[in-house]
Design an enzyme around this catalytic site. Structure first.
Site, PDB file in Angstrom:
ATOM      1  N   SER A   1       0.747  -1.706   0.226  1.00  0.00           N
ATOM      2  CA  SER A   1       0.470  -0.517  -0.234  1.00  0.00           C
ATOM      3  C   SER A   1       0.982   0.989   0.180  1.00  0.00           C
ATOM      4  O   SER A   1       1.844   1.589  -0.433  1.00  0.00           O
ATOM      5  CB  SER A   1      -0.554  -0.166   0.747  1.00  0.00           C
ATOM      6  OG  SER A   1      -1.433   0.883   1.451  1.00  0.00           O
TER       7      SER A   1
ATOM      8  N   ASP B   1      -8.418  -3.509  -5.839  1.00  0.00           N
ATOM      9  CA  ASP B   1      -8.984  -4.437  -4.495  1.00  0.00           C
ATOM     10  C   ASP B   1      -9.163  -3.721  -3.441  1.00  0.00           C
ATOM     11  O   ASP B   1      -9.534  -4.685  -2.803  1.00  0.00           O
ATOM     12  CB  ASP B   1      -7.371  -4.423  -4.453  1.00  0.00           C
ATOM     13  CG  ASP B   1      -6.808  -2.751  -3.301  1.00  0.00           C
ATOM     14  OD1 ASP B   1      -7.756  -1.771  -3.163  1.00  0.00           O
ATOM     15  OD2 ASP B   1      -5.430  -2.514  -3.403  1.00  0.00           O
TER      16      ASP B   1
ATOM     17  N   HIS C   1      -7.255  -5.460  -0.568  1.00  0.00           N
ATOM     18  CA  HIS C   1      -6.560  -4.915  -0.688  1.00  0.00           C
ATOM     19  C   HIS C   1      -5.418  -5.459   0.867  1.00  0.00           C
ATOM     20  O   HIS C   1      -4.001  -5.149   0.598  1.00  0.00           O
ATOM     21  CB  HIS C   1      -7.275  -3.686   0.283  1.00  0.00           C
ATOM     22  CG  HIS C   1      -5.511  -2.274   0.027  1.00  0.00           C
ATOM     23  ND1 HIS C   1      -5.053  -1.830  -0.817  1.00  0.00           N
ATOM     24  CD2 HIS C   1      -5.784  -1.238   1.144  1.00  0.00           C
ATOM     25  CE1 HIS C   1      -4.427  -0.970  -0.341  1.00  0.00           C
ATOM     26  NE2 HIS C   1      -4.061  -1.058   0.673  1.00  0.00           N
TER      27      HIS C   1
END
Length: 535
Positions: free
Chosen positions: A182, A391, A416
């Site tokens: 991320s 995602d 995610h």
């Protein structure tokens, strides 16, 4: 008949698991080190009391979570340094460094017992990699950081440079494989862009997972306006209210750096839509409803008006927390750093991104029956998302647009955070990290294995009998070469099934050969055959 063979195989597998239960983890001394870098909210944060030096966890915790969060985590941005500074002058925020940095990014609330899986971050990946032969503090490390800060804050980048040097020396001066998740991908890219020489000196591969290279438009828009999307799915585990989180994020440079990249050529540019009530010019005071649409740059005016009277109560004092244009200017320069960053010639880059989930891209507030009359009340409206593929947090289009010369870009259906424990991701990592014996038939881009023609399982009919044979093997891995036999041992197993009206008579026999251990591996081979009356 095949059930008898399956029963034999399950028995052998159970025996092998029992045999290995008390063995020490296998350590492969030949592996290059791995450094794990989490995303936003992915590091444990402690507050240090300046008077007595005591530390207490403020992110994440159960008891007194919201109060401690507001007291110790709320901060104000200092434009002269680019750092957001805690409002509490008696404490400062630090990241625990236990277990070579892995403690801070493993389980975010180690005290949680029920529902512990919900606060896992890199936990499953750490467990998996230890099973591959990685060792904490020698070939496996973590880099937690204060995720409130800018991804290009020099203090954080200095800490990252020091971490790279530490990992390099601890592993015997082997080059490092960096795995980011991320927003951690933005931090790594900022470092690479500003300190390319150091990055090239220590790093051989960088694998970015679910990185919002061009922002997370829908997610961040609703986060800035009312904090909603940030706590969706997290608040029941993090015990922090929506408003407490919102007031923190409004002063976090990292959040502004995750806003939509306005100069990227989006296939469908993200927008902010508002159903607004307008006064007509008919002179009788009637009104009408219209849908207004704002591009990413135009929406900044909406942010400014919506948050113009936003305040927070801190220890009895009212603090103004409007949309922060100083942070916006800082974030704009960060995006310039990200856009200009280049991959050093000796470093390989891989990009894994999530797919197959509806992901917020554009955001709409209000509707025809309940339009937005006053922008300062926008925080009380529930957002409606216009979604694209991704995602669930980062649009696929953003995650793919790394702007680098990637060896591979691979889409994995997944959420995610959940993508961090996806078996397909683990297979890709094993391939790119050169773990174990190379599999020439595995293609990470397509994620399947092409096997040559084998005759491991055969089945045929002869003289009224059905005959099947199977061959299977296992490798027992251990770093203790004294375990096991000095020579090969051969054992036999048999299973029979009496015949009845429903099932024919059948019998299966197997030979189990255990080879002596060599170089930490002990080979076990099973050859089995079953015979049944052909019904």
């Amino acid at each position: 008949m095949s059930l008898l063979l399956e029963e034999i195989i399950r028995s052998v597998e159970a025996l092998l698991k029992l045999r290995n239960r008390n063995q020490e983890p296998y350590v492969d001394p030949n592996l290059n080190p791995v450094l794990l870098v989490p995303g936003i909210a992915g590091s444990i944060l402690n507050a240090v009391d300046h008077e007595n030096g005591n530390e207490e966890r403020v992110w994440v915790r159960i008891f007194g979570a919201d109060h401690e969060f507001r007291t110790k985590m709320w901060s104000r941005f200092d434009p002269s340094t680019g750092k957001t500074i805690s409002l509490d002058p008696k404490t400062s925020i630090v990241v625990p460094q236990d277990r070579a940095g892995l403690h801070a990014i493993d389980v975010l609330d180690p005290d949680m017992i029920v529902g512990r899986e919900s606060v896992y971050y890199f936990h499953e990946m750490i467990v998996e990699m230890i099973g591959w032969g990685f060792e904490e503090g020698k070939t496996l490390f973590g880099f937690g950081y204060d995720f409130r800060q800018s991804n290009r804050l020099q203090e954080t980048l200095d800490q990252f440079a020091k971490k790279l040097e530490t990992v390099y020396k601890a592993s015997g001066e082997k080059k490092i494989n960096v795995i980011s998740h991320s927003m951690g991908g933005l931090l790594v890219k900022c470092f690479m862009g500003l300190h390319s020489d150091i990055f090239e000196k220590y790093v051989q591969n960088w694998i970015a997972i679910a990185a919002p290279f061009r922002g997370a438009p829908g997610y961040i828009t609703s986060t800035l306006l009312n904090g909603m999307s940030f706590v969706n799915g997290w608040e029941q585990n993090f015990f922090v209210s929506k408003w407490s989180m919102h007031q923190l994020l409004i002063e976090c440079p990292s959040i502004y750096e995750l806003m939509c990249c306005p100069y990227f050529k989006w296939e469908l540019p993200p927008v902010l839509e508002l159903w607004r009530e307008k006064e007509s010019n008919d002179g009788v005071g009637t009104s009408y409803v219209v849908l207004e649409s704002y591009c990413s740059l135009e929406s900044l005016e909406v942010f400014t008006k919506s948050l113009s009277n936003n305040t927070a109560d801190y220890c009895g004092e009212s603090i103004d927390l409007p949309f922060n244009w100083k942070i916006m200017e800082w974030a704009h320069k960060t995006k310039q750093v990200l856009a200009s960053a280049k991959l050093p010639p000796k470093v390989k880059f891989y990009n894994i991104y999530g797919t197959n989930l509806e992901t917020p891209h554009s955001v709409c507030y209000g509707n025809e029956k309940m339009p937005v009359k006053d922008l300062t009340n926008l925080r009380y409206f529930q957002p409606t998302y216009i979604c694209v593929d991704g995602d669930g947090t980062v649009p696929m289009e953003s995650a793919m647009a790394d702007g680098l010369e990637a060896v591979a870009r691979v889409g994995v259906p997944g959420e995610h955070r959940g993508i961090l424990n996806d078996h397909r991701v683990f297979r890709m990592l094993k391939k790119w990290l050169n773990v174990g014996e190379p599999d020439p038939f595995y293609n990470p881009v397509n994620d399947y294995v092409i096997l040559p023609t084998t005759y491991e399982f055969e089945k045929f009919h002869e003289n009224g009998l059905e005959v099947a044979s199977v061959k299977e093997s296992w490798d027992i891995i251990s770093d203790d070469n004294n375990i096991g036999t000095t020579g090969s041992t051969v054992n036999s197993i048999s299973v029979s099934q009496p015949g009845d009206d429903q099932n024919p008579q059948a019998e299966a026999r197997a030979t189990l050969t255990v080879q002596p251990q060599s170089d930490g591996r002990q080979h076990v081979e099973l050859n089995a055959v079953s015979v049944s009356v052909d019904a």
